[in-house]
Design an enzyme around this catalytic site. Sequence first.
Site, PDB file in Angstrom:
ATOM      1  N   ARG A   1       3.561  -5.564  -1.115  1.00 34.95           N
ATOM      2  CA  ARG A   1       2.112  -5.527  -0.875  1.00 34.95           C
ATOM      3  C   ARG A   1       1.798  -5.689   0.609  1.00 34.95           C
ATOM      4  O   ARG A   1       0.933  -5.000   1.148  1.00 34.95           O
ATOM      5  CB  ARG A   1       1.395  -6.620  -1.681  1.00 34.95           C
ATOM      6  CG  ARG A   1       1.442  -6.391  -3.176  1.00 34.95           C
ATOM      7  CD  ARG A   1       0.816  -7.544  -3.931  1.00 34.95           C
ATOM      8  NE  ARG A   1       1.504  -8.786  -3.592  1.00 34.95           N
ATOM      9  CZ  ARG A   1       0.909  -9.979  -3.482  1.00 34.95           C
ATOM     10  NH1 ARG A   1      -0.380 -10.112  -3.690  1.00 34.95           N
ATOM     11  NH2 ARG A   1       1.611 -11.043  -3.189  1.00 34.95           N
TER      12      ARG A   1
ATOM     13  N   ASN B   1      -0.311  -7.153  -7.283  1.00 37.85           N
ATOM     14  CA  ASN B   1       0.722  -7.240  -8.310  1.00 37.85           C
ATOM     15  C   ASN B   1       0.077  -7.192  -9.690  1.00 37.85           C
ATOM     16  O   ASN B   1      -0.972  -7.798  -9.909  1.00 37.85           O
ATOM     17  CB  ASN B   1       1.510  -8.547  -8.192  1.00 37.85           C
ATOM     18  CG  ASN B   1       2.470  -8.561  -7.030  1.00 37.85           C
ATOM     19  OD1 ASN B   1       2.885  -7.522  -6.538  1.00 37.85           O
ATOM     20  ND2 ASN B   1       2.834  -9.743  -6.587  1.00 37.85           N
TER      21      ASN B   1
END
Length: 93
Positions: free
Chosen positions: A21, A40
């Site tokens: 990320r 996520n």
Amino acid sequence: MNEKVRLTVWVRGQVQGVGFRWYTRANALRIGGLVGFASNLADGRVQVVAEGARPECEQLLDWLRGGDTPGRVDGVTEIWDTPRGGYQTFETR
């Protein structure tokens, strides 16, 4: 050619717990002109939502598919749509 779009991507593989990320955010900011997020999901995937000009969104998608990401990407699914707005920057969630 610089129409604004919304790109939603689901990335499968070993993409959680490896900085995926953070690197996605860094690349979106490097490309410039993109807002949205990388998050996520409970099933192990990462969801990426990016809004901006189509060429910049395509550049982010190419990076996600390109193999230069942290972890291991086994597959990428994308959907293109019209932007919804509401984002000020590109963030991680």
